[in-house]
Design an enzyme around this catalytic site. Structure first.
Site, mmCIF file in Angstrom:
data_model
loop_
_atom_site.group_PDB
_atom_site.id
_atom_site.type_symbol
_atom_site.label_atom_id
_atom_site.label_comp_id
_atom_site.label_asym_id
_atom_site.label_seq_id
_atom_site.Cartn_x
_atom_site.Cartn_y
_atom_site.Cartn_z
ATOM 1 C CE LYS A 186 7.808 7.522 -3.722
ATOM 2 N NZ LYS A 186 6.868 8.615 -3.839
ATOM 3 C CB SER A 231 1.789 11.225 0.476
ATOM 4 O OG SER A 231 1.369 11.987 -0.641
HETATM 5 C C1 LIG Z 1 5.724 8.746 -4.411
HETATM 6 C C2 LIG Z 1 4.673 9.614 -3.875
HETATM 7 C C3 LIG Z 1 3.315 9.236 -3.886
HETATM 8 C C4 LIG Z 1 2.830 7.970 -4.536
HETATM 9 O O1 LIG Z 1 3.298 6.821 -3.874
HETATM 10 P P1 LIG Z 1 3.238 5.401 -4.594
HETATM 11 O O2 LIG Z 1 3.808 4.470 -3.590
HETATM 12 O O3 LIG Z 1 4.059 5.493 -5.854
HETATM 13 O O4 LIG Z 1 1.797 5.129 -4.903
HETATM 14 C C5 LIG Z 1 2.398 10.086 -3.293
HETATM 15 N N1 LIG Z 1 2.773 11.258 -2.742
HETATM 16 C C6 LIG Z 1 4.047 11.654 -2.712
HETATM 17 C C7 LIG Z 1 4.372 12.960 -2.085
HETATM 18 C C8 LIG Z 1 5.057 10.854 -3.267
HETATM 19 O O5 LIG Z 1 6.332 11.251 -3.233
#
Ligand SMILES: *Cc1c(COP(=O)(O)O)cnc(C)c1O
Length: 316
Positions: free
Chosen positions: A51, A301
């Site tokens: 993010k 992510s």
């Molecule tokens: C926000 C987030 C997502 C999803 O991302 P989007 O851009 O909302 O699709 C996935 N994994 C983690 C760890 C996140 O913080």
């Protein structure tokens, strides 16, 4: 699509404040899934998730244009990212969180210097409050995904994957509001359109799957999933058309599959990945991606999970 030029500009804008995260491999995960598996380690990113890419692109630009205050509505990874980058840029951040936000998350935002405002229980209550604060203070509202600068920032992860994994054939991405997926699609489909990009979503928060099937954005009711970063109830206005036109496939995974993926990532790679971040690996492990014998990248992510919650997952 967001132009490649915008993603390159974002990469330049944020290169001093983010990590170029490592790509990990696991022979056991490769064997188990019948692929050559690579893991893009955004759980090792500054603030613990990707993010920060979009947030720093948006906030640094706003600060150059004179902003002295930024506002976001998120108790999760987006809130932490905005608080962190505002602190780095020397401007004030106000983060609107739900009244039931966990003390650990509030503490993380405050530790980065963000000011926490509590409001309501749903984003439908928080977003108007954040917009009101932005208006009142002359601040800039930083959305979590539905914004061209945010999408371009997240797209820098896609560019890095192409640089780090030569001849990559498929990429699997966790989908919430779709900002990360849209950004990665914009980078990859303009540079290497033959690479498959596959979204992964919890079964219990499958707004994007339903929307792709319907061909338009579908809102679902309140969602419950252990993958708290993916609890969106409708895909983004900007992100959805990008996914609809370019996403090759979307796979949903059960709560049990998400926990099992967290556990296996811990056992095989010694990495602590939060449930949202492990949804890509869960999709690969499910066998439902249709990917076999390929060089595939699963995007991990994020890694923000409390010790208690993580221990609980390992036990069950
Ligand atoms: C926000 C987030 C997502 C999803 O991302 P989007 O851009 O909302 O699709 C996935 N994994 C983690 C760890 C996140 O913080």
């Amino acid at each position: 699509m967001i132009a490649l030029e915008k993603i390159r500009e974002a990469a330049d804008e944020i290169s001093d404040v983010i990590h170029r995260t490592p790509v990990l491999t696991s022979s056991r995960l490769s064997e188990q899934t019948g692929n050559e598996v690579y893991l893009k380690g955004e759980h090792l990113q500054k603030t613990g998730s990707f993010k920060i890419r979009g947030a720093s692109n948006k906030v640094l630009k706003a600060v150059r244009e004179g902003a002295s205050h930024v506002v976001a509505a998120s108790s999760g990874n987006h809130g932490q990212a905005v608080a962190y980058i505002a602190g780095q840029a020397g401007v004030q951040a106000t983060i609107v969180v739900p009244v039931d936000a966990s003390p650990a998350k509030v503490a993380a935002i405050e530790a980065y210097g963000g000011q926490v405002v509590r409001c309501g229980l749903t984003s439908a209550e928080r977003i108007p409050e954040a917009l009101r604060i932005a208006e009142e203070t002359g601040g800039v509202f930083v959305p979590p995904y539905d914004d061209p600068d945010i999408i371009a920032g997240q797209g820098t992860a896609g560019m890095e994957i192409l640089e780090q994994v030569a001849d990559c054939e498929a990429v699997i991405v966790p989908v919430g509001g779709g900002g990360l997926t849209a950004g990665i699609l914009c980078a990859i489909k303009q540079m290497r359109p033959e690479i498959l990009v596959i979204g992964a979503e919890p079964e219990t928060a499958d707004d994007t799957k339903q929307s792709l099937e319907a061909g338009e954005r579908i809102a679902i009711g309140p969602t419950q999933t252990i993958a708290d970063g993916l609890r969106t109830s409708i895909p983004g206005e900007l992100t959805f058309p990008i996914l609809r036109s370019h996403l090759d496939r979307l796979v949903t995974v059960s709560e049990g599959e998400i926990k099992e993926a967290c556990k296996l990532l811990f056992q095989y790679t010694k990495q602590v990945v939060e449930p949202s971040g492990a949804v890509s690996a869960a999709a690969l492990l499910s066998g439902r991606t249709g990917i076999r014998g390929k060089r595939v990248v699963a995007v991990l992510s994020g890694g923000n999970v409390s010790a208690d919650a993580f221990a609980e997952m390992l036990r069950t």
